[in-house]
Design a protein around this motif. Sequence first.
Motif, mmCIF file in Angstrom:
data_model
loop_
_atom_site.group_PDB
_atom_site.id
_atom_site.type_symbol
_atom_site.label_atom_id
_atom_site.label_comp_id
_atom_site.label_asym_id
_atom_site.label_seq_id
_atom_site.Cartn_x
_atom_site.Cartn_y
_atom_site.Cartn_z
ATOM 1 N N GLU A 17 10.789 28.672 35.183
ATOM 2 C CA GLU A 17 10.675 30.130 35.301
ATOM 3 C C GLU A 17 9.648 30.657 34.300
ATOM 4 O O GLU A 17 8.801 31.489 34.641
ATOM 5 C CB GLU A 17 12.038 30.784 35.053
ATOM 6 C CG GLU A 17 12.009 32.295 35.172
ATOM 7 C CD GLU A 17 13.342 32.950 34.856
ATOM 8 O OE1 GLU A 17 13.486 34.141 35.189
ATOM 9 O OE2 GLU A 17 14.231 32.294 34.275
ATOM 10 N N THR B 44 11.197 31.750 40.518
ATOM 11 C CA THR B 44 11.802 33.020 40.111
ATOM 12 C C THR B 44 13.312 32.865 40.131
ATOM 13 O O THR B 44 13.865 32.106 40.931
ATOM 14 C CB THR B 44 11.407 34.179 41.049
ATOM 15 O OG1 THR B 44 11.792 33.844 42.378
ATOM 16 C CG2 THR B 44 9.924 34.459 40.987
ATOM 17 N N ARG B 45 13.932 33.591 39.246
ATOM 18 C CA ARG B 45 15.394 33.614 39.145
ATOM 19 C C ARG B 45 15.827 35.020 39.523
ATOM 20 O O ARG B 45 15.390 35.998 38.919
ATOM 21 C CB ARG B 45 15.808 33.294 37.713
ATOM 22 C CG ARG B 45 17.280 33.346 37.442
ATOM 23 C CD ARG B 45 17.525 33.006 35.958
ATOM 24 N NE ARG B 45 18.929 32.922 35.668
ATOM 25 C CZ ARG B 45 19.649 33.918 35.176
ATOM 26 N NH1 ARG B 45 19.078 35.093 34.933
ATOM 27 N NH2 ARG B 45 20.932 33.755 34.933
ATOM 28 N N THR B 46 16.675 35.115 40.541
ATOM 29 C CA THR B 46 17.142 36.410 41.012
ATOM 30 C C THR B 46 18.647 36.509 40.813
ATOM 31 O O THR B 46 19.395 35.639 41.276
ATOM 32 C CB THR B 46 16.806 36.612 42.505
ATOM 33 O OG1 THR B 46 15.400 36.429 42.675
ATOM 34 C CG2 THR B 46 17.213 37.979 42.990
ATOM 35 N N THR C 99 21.963 38.653 41.609
ATOM 36 C CA THR C 99 22.528 39.653 42.512
ATOM 37 C C THR C 99 23.906 40.045 41.986
ATOM 38 O O THR C 99 24.760 39.172 41.799
ATOM 39 C CB THR C 99 22.647 39.089 43.943
ATOM 40 O OG1 THR C 99 21.366 38.578 44.333
ATOM 41 C CG2 THR C 99 23.087 40.160 44.914
ATOM 42 N N THR D 205 20.050 33.008 42.243
ATOM 43 C CA THR D 205 19.284 32.103 43.101
ATOM 44 C C THR D 205 17.928 31.826 42.474
ATOM 45 O O THR D 205 17.399 32.624 41.697
ATOM 46 C CB THR D 205 19.085 32.694 44.509
ATOM 47 O OG1 THR D 205 18.440 33.958 44.402
ATOM 48 C CG2 THR D 205 20.389 32.826 45.262
ATOM 49 N N TYR D 206 17.391 30.685 42.843
ATOM 50 C CA TYR D 206 16.082 30.244 42.365
ATOM 51 C C TYR D 206 15.199 30.007 43.578
ATOM 52 O O TYR D 206 15.655 29.472 44.590
ATOM 53 C CB TYR D 206 16.221 28.955 41.546
ATOM 54 C CG TYR D 206 17.041 29.156 40.305
ATOM 55 C CD1 TYR D 206 16.444 29.565 39.118
ATOM 56 C CD2 TYR D 206 18.422 28.975 40.321
ATOM 57 C CE1 TYR D 206 17.205 29.779 37.972
ATOM 58 C CE2 TYR D 206 19.181 29.191 39.182
ATOM 59 C CZ TYR D 206 18.560 29.590 38.022
ATOM 60 O OH TYR D 206 19.313 29.810 36.893
ATOM 61 N N GLU D 207 13.933 30.396 43.436
ATOM 62 C CA GLU D 207 12.989 30.268 44.549
ATOM 63 C C GLU D 207 11.597 29.985 43.988
ATOM 64 O O GLU D 207 11.222 30.510 42.937
ATOM 65 C CB GLU D 207 12.990 31.567 45.346
ATOM 66 C CG GLU D 207 12.294 31.492 46.665
ATOM 67 C CD GLU D 207 12.571 32.730 47.513
ATOM 68 O OE1 GLU D 207 12.251 32.687 48.706
ATOM 69 O OE2 GLU D 207 13.094 33.737 46.991
#
Length: 145
Positions: free
Chosen positions: A87, A93-95, A97, A105-107
């Motif tokens: 990151e 990215t770390r999101t 919620t 979540t990681y994307e």
Amino acid sequence: MKAVEKRAQAKAEYNAFLAVCPSRQLLDRISNKWVVLILCALGGDNSARQGEVANADGPKAMRYSELARLLAGVSQKMLTQTLRSLERDGLLTRTVTPTVPVTVTYELTDLGLSLHHLTRGLRSWAQTHMDEVLANREDHDARTR
């Protein structure tokens, strides 16, 4: 050339063969097995086995627990450290919620996706050639005994 000049040259040219080049640190980070496997997982390659075509679904977001289950043998500490470093480097990215419990979540970012294409090839090569490597190891060990 003085050490200060060498550092300046290494930074300006990003020549990983020079000891003071910052790209050498990046190479060290991205050559880690957990980095390669995380990038492959987030890139959608997590269902591909030897001889099979990688998952055609492409990149996807994954929860921490999904990554932990998929990456057999990774410790919680190592997974957390690796995700944080990826990151920080802008590869994922770390999101967060705000649900109950909180969903994280990681994307892959575009930068991470560009690296994923390379790591996918490394993973595929390792899986495809493992039998040959094991045979070579046995041959070598038999000769050196």
